[in-house]
Structures are given as structure tokens and as C-alpha cells.
Scaffold this active site. Structure first.
Site: not given
Length: 594
Positions: A465-466, A508
């Protein structure tokens, strides 16, 4: 008595009888000639009389129709008949040469006078009509004087024909009687000659005809069974046997030619069958490698004297790369720019025929190579190239097979285009449009396949996950957010390589599946990936976006759980990493690295 003596005696008697029959035939022929001359004389004089009467009537009719209707066609007809009358007058002057009697000549002279009188009246009537006096013209042509002269003319012609008939009939009868008598005599002697001749001819037929026919019987029988290997001895005789021998020679030659044509037809049909088989297999190909293998397998069977390459254009349409080859062509490069081929430049097949008539393509290493370049097109778009090269100069095949080569190229072009289109559609169906990563559906299919086929094999799952992704969208815009996701996706693709597959899980979040890898190795891989993403600065449209960090959750199977729970465990580890402050890697087993 010896056969030779019999033949000599028969020959002498035959000559004598032949001479006598010849004299009789000559006399009979002379009589027949006299008979024919008498008939011809009668026909000439009778025809002359009839033509005079008929010509005078037709000329009078033309003159009358002209003065009544004024149609120039009738005038032209009148003058045309006038020319015929002059020809008849000339014939009358020559009638003495056919032996006409004084009475016949007197009748002809009377016919001339009456024709001239009628002619004067008709010419005067036409002149009066042309001067505008129609009534006078009609009076002259339909008056009693004209009728009297016309009637007298017909009576004179009838008398002339009766005179000629009586004279020529008698001459004809006499000539016929003489001709018949001499003909009977000639036929009698000829029959005697024939009887003797047939007796001698028996020996000739036996030696000159029967024996050669016996020899030819075996030859003809073998030819009838289409055995054209039989040798036919030449016979130069100038007779029917020689002609028969020549006919047998012609029959054998035609049979050999027919066999050759049949062989060519069978070869052509075999070529068509192979092409059809090739087309069916091209339609069933699912990837480009399969198509290249099909072409490389069938091309040598269809054209054994032609080596070749199959080239495909790259995505930028600037160069061609070889994807298939057969029979080891020697003179064309494996890769070359599209501008190096005259076929691609012109958009049509190009023959590099050994410098004999056209310029050679630049992708050939020699200018005197005999080769053919056929562009592969589909829907008007060039997608590749089919190159053929003659293996032996002694067996030229490019020009003779060009039609089939172009047909094959057309079908290969369509097949390549279909595969490329299928690949594009497949990518659209299985890949994320923004990042180019495999989509969530592919992830589910990969896990299900692992569960079915490789449930006991090691598999590591990374959930990525960003961190603080919303900040990029809020501060720099959604375009910047897209750039960040594409940046992270590209790094993951480069890092995974052949180790595993990368998917976009949603938003994301991303997922990586690393088969045949332990949890520890997966942890080290995740740390390298996190470090590479976080240490590369990122900018967008001249603005510094700052560093990008990611949180990673790791789960492995089957040591820590089944494949069915792998994704859930990795997602839980990711939530744990985010709860602990982000920018860290957390394993579902409890190992944490920041």
C-alpha cells in the site's frame, strides 16, 4: 510355276488391260466433254435470253416507279440495270463463239433492236419527268408503243430460247450416247484389270501391310494400357503404314505430355491442399510463436526450393524482427529497419532478381540474390514481411510460385493481425489500464489455480500500500497521483521480473505472488523493494513530489496457512504495518522491519 513368273505375267496383262481401259476412258471422257459443252452452251444461251427478258422488265419497272414516285433509289436501280444491259449486249456480240445458228443470231439481233427501242422510250420518259412533265413521262412508259415493244421483246426471247433448246438438245443426246458406250467398255476392261490386280495385291498386302501391323499390335496394346515407356520404331515409309506409325508416335508423345500435365496438376493440387491445411492451422494459433512454427513447418513442404524468414514489425513500426525461419536462408538479416526493404517501402511484393532487372533490398547481404519480399498487410495496415530466397539458381521458383506466395502472405498477414488484436484485447481484459499490472480477476484466478494444482508448494504473497497516497492527490492533483501509482507499479514489475507476478489489488494497493519462495526470502525481497521505492525522488511537471514510501504485509503458504487464507493473512499484516506507523514490512508470522 514360280510366284515370280506368275507376278510377271500378271503384271504384263495388267499393263495391257490398263492401257486399253485408259484409251476407252479417254474416249468416254472426250464424249463427256462434248456432252458437257453442249449442256453449257444450252445453259449460256438460255440464261442469256432469260436475262435479257428479265433485265428489260426490271429496267422498265424501275423507270415506271421513278416517274410515279420520284424516289431516287428507283433511278439508281434503272441505271444499274442499264449497266447490266450493256454487259448483255457484249455477251450477245460474243454469242457466235459458242456456235449459235443463223436463226438464233437473227433472233438475238431482233432482241437488240427491241431493247434499244425500249431503252430510248424509257430514257426519254425519265428526261421528261426530270424536266417536270410527269404526265408525259407516264404516257410514254405506260403507252401502247412501250407495251407493244415489251411484248414483242418477250416473244422474241421465247423464240430464241426454243431455237437454242432444239439445237443443243440434239447435240447433247448424241454426245451422251457416245459417252455411255465408251464408259461401258472402259468399265469392263477396268473390272478385268481389277480382278487380276487383286490377285497380285494379295502378296503385296501380306508383306507390306499384314506383317507391319502384326508388329504394331503389341505396341498399340501397351499404349492402350497407358504404358508409354514402350519404344516405337520409326518407319519412314510414305504410305498408310508409315502414317499409322507416325500417328502412334504422336499418340505416345501426347500420352507422355498428358502424364506430365497430370503430374503438374497433382503437384498443384497437393500445393493447394497444403496451403489449405496451413490456413486452417494459422486460424487455430493462439500466440505468435505458434503461428511462426506453423509457417516454418508448412512452407518447406509447399515450396521445397525456397528458404525464407517471417518478420514482424515492432510496436514503433520502425524495424522488423525475425520470428520464424525455414530451410536456412543465407542472405537476409535477422533484424533490420523497415526502410531497408523495397517491398515495405512500396507496399507491394518486390523481387530482388540477381541484379537482372530491379534493385535489391538493403537487408540482403549480396546484391545478386534472387529473393522475394512480400509485405504482410491486414485492413490496409502493414504488420510484417514474408521473405523467400531461392536455394538453387538452377531451379528458379520465385516467379513460378509468386501467385501462391502472395496468397500465403495475405493469409499470414491476417492471422498475425488477428493474434495481435487478440493480444491487445487480452491485455485490456486482464491488465489494469493505468498501471499495466494484472487486475484483481487475474489475482483470484492465480490463487485458485495454486489451490487446485500447487496447494503444497511454497508461495509468498505481498500486499503493498502506498503511504499517504491521498496527500499526492490533494496537493498535486489526480494526475500526480496517477504518476505515483505508475512509478510504484513499474518498480514492482522490474523487481519481480521472472520471480513472480504483480497485480493491482484496488486503489493504491498492490499484490505480488512469489512462488517457490520461502517467507524469509520473501521478506528480504520486500525490504529491497521498499528501499528502492523510498530512495528514488519523484517529480511531476516540474514539481517535486517528494519521496514515496510503502507499507508491506507478507504471508506465506503452506507453512503458515492454506492458500485460501493467504490473501487475508497478507492483508492483515499490511493493516498491522499501517497501524504501527507505515513505511515498514510486517510478516503475518510477527516479524517486523521498519
Amino acid at each position: 510355276m514360280r510366284i515370280n513368273a506368275i507376278t510377271n505375267w500378271a503384271y504384263g496383262v495388267t499393263v495391257l488391260l490398263t492401257g486399253l481401259s485408259g484409251v476407252a476412258f479417254i474416249l468416254s471422257t472426250n464424249s463427256a466433254i462434248e456432252e458437257r459443252q453442249a449442256a453449257e452452251q444450252h445453259l449460256v444461251l438460255d440464261t442469256l435470253g432469260e436475262d435479257l427478258a428479265l433485265g428489260a422488265e426490271e429496267r422498265s419497272d424501275a423507270a415506271r416507279l421513278y416517274v410515279m414516285r420520284g424516289d431516287l433509289r428507283h433511278l439508281e436501280r434503272f441505271h444499274g440495270r442499264e449497266e447490266e444491259e450493256r454487259a448483255h449486249e457484249a455477251a450477245i456480240k460474243n454469242v457466235r463463239e459458242v456456235g449459235a445458228s443463223p436463226a438464233e443470231l437473227a433472233a438475238l439481233q431482233e432482241v437488240e433492236r427491241e431493247v434499244e427501242a425500249l431503252d430510248k422510250i424509257e430514257v426519254s420518259a425519265i428526261a421528261a419527268y426530270q424536266e417536270g412533265d410527269q404526265a408525259k413521262a407516264q404516257q410514254m412508259l405506260f403507252g401502247p408503243e412501250h407495251d407493244r415493244l415489251q411484248t414483242a421483246l418477250l416473244e422474241t426471247v421465247v423464240r430464241f430460247r426454243e431455237l437454242t433448246k432444239a439445237r443443243t438438245g440434239a447435240a447433247l443426246e448424241q454426245a451422251k450416247e457416245r459417252s455411255d458406250w465408251f464408259a461401258i467398255a472402259a468399265k469392263t476392261m477396268l473390272a478385268m484389270t481389277a480382278a487380276l490386280f487383286l490377285g497380285v495385291l494379295y502378296f503385296v498386302l501380306k508383306r507390306r501391310v499384314a506383317m507391319p501391323l502384326v508388329r504394331m499390335t503389341g505396341i498399340v496394346t501397351r499404349l492402350a494400357k497407358q504404358d508409354y515407356d514402350v519404344e516405337v520404331p520409326l518407319d519412314r515409309r510414305r504410305d498408310e503404314i508409315g502414317e499409322m506409325n507416325e500417328a502412334i508416335h504422336i499418340f505416345r508423345t501426347n500420352g507422355l505430355e498428358r502424364d506430365r500435365l497430370d503430374a503438374e496438376r497433382r503437384l498443384d493440387q497437393q500445393t493447394k491442399d497444403l496451403i489449405l491445411q496451413m490456413m486452417h492451422r494459422l486460424q487455430a494459433c493462439q500466440i505468435q510463436e505458434e503461428l511462426a512454427e506453423v509457417v516454418a513447418r508448412f512452407a518447406p513442404q509447399i515450396f521445397p526450393n525456397l528458404a525464407g524468414h517471417l518478420y514482424v514489425l515492432n510496436d514503433n513500426r520502425t524495424s522488423l524482427t525475425r520470428v520464424g525461419t525455414w530451410l536456412d536462408p543465407q542472405h537476409s538479416a535477422d533484424t533490420f529497419p523497415s526502410s531497408a526493404c523495397w517491398g515495405l517501402r512500396r507496399g507491394r511484393p518486390h523481387v530482388s532478381n540477381g541484379g537482372q532487372g530491379d534493385i535489391a533490398c538493403q537487408h540482403l547481404d549480396e546484391s545478386d540474390v534472387a529473393g522475394l519480399c512480400v509485405p504482410l498487410t491486414a485492413q490496409g495496415d502493414t504488420i510484417g514481411l514474408l521473405y523467400f530466397e531461392e536455394r538453387s539458381p538452377e531451379q528458379p521458383a520465385v516467379e513460378t510460385s509468386r501467385l501462391y506466395l502472395e496468397l500465403i502472405a495475405e493469409n499470414i498477414g491476417l492471422a498475425v493481425a488477428n493474434l495481435q488484436l487478440r493480444e491487445k484485447l487480452t491485455n485490456l481484459a486482464v491488465r489494469d489500464a493505468l498501471t499495466g499490472l494484472l487486475n484483481r480477476r487475474c489475482l483470484d484466478e492465480a490463487l485458485n489455480k495454486q489451490l487446485r494444482e500447487r496447494a503444497g508448494r511454497p508461495l509468498v504473497c505481498l500486499m503493498i500500500d502506498i503511504d499517504h497516497f491521498k496527500r499526492f492527490n490533494d496537493e498535486f492533483g489526480h494526475d500526480a497521483g496517477d504518476v505515483v501509482m505508475q512509478y510504484v507499479a513499474q518498480i514492482m514489475l522490474d523487481a519481480a521480473g521472472e520471480l513472480g507476478a504483480t497485480y493491482r489489488f484496488g486503489g493504491e494497493e498492490f499484490t505480488m505472488l512469489l512462488p517457490e519462495m520461502s517467507e524469509a526470502a520473501g521478506f528480504e525481497f520486500a525490504e529491497r523493494l521498499r528501499d528502492k521505492i523510498g530512495t528514488t525522488p519523484l517529480s511531476h511537471r516540474g514539481r517535486i513530489l517528494g519521496s514515496v514510501s510503502v507499507s508491506i504485509g507478507i504471508a506465506s503458504s503452506p507453512r503458515e496457512g492454506t492458500v485460501a487464507t493467504l490473501l487475508t493473512r497478507a492483508d492483515a499484516a499490511l493493516l498491522d504495518a499501517k497501524a504501527r506507523g507505515r513505511n515498514m514490512t510486517v510478516c503475518s508470522s510477527g516479524l517486523v522491519v521498519t
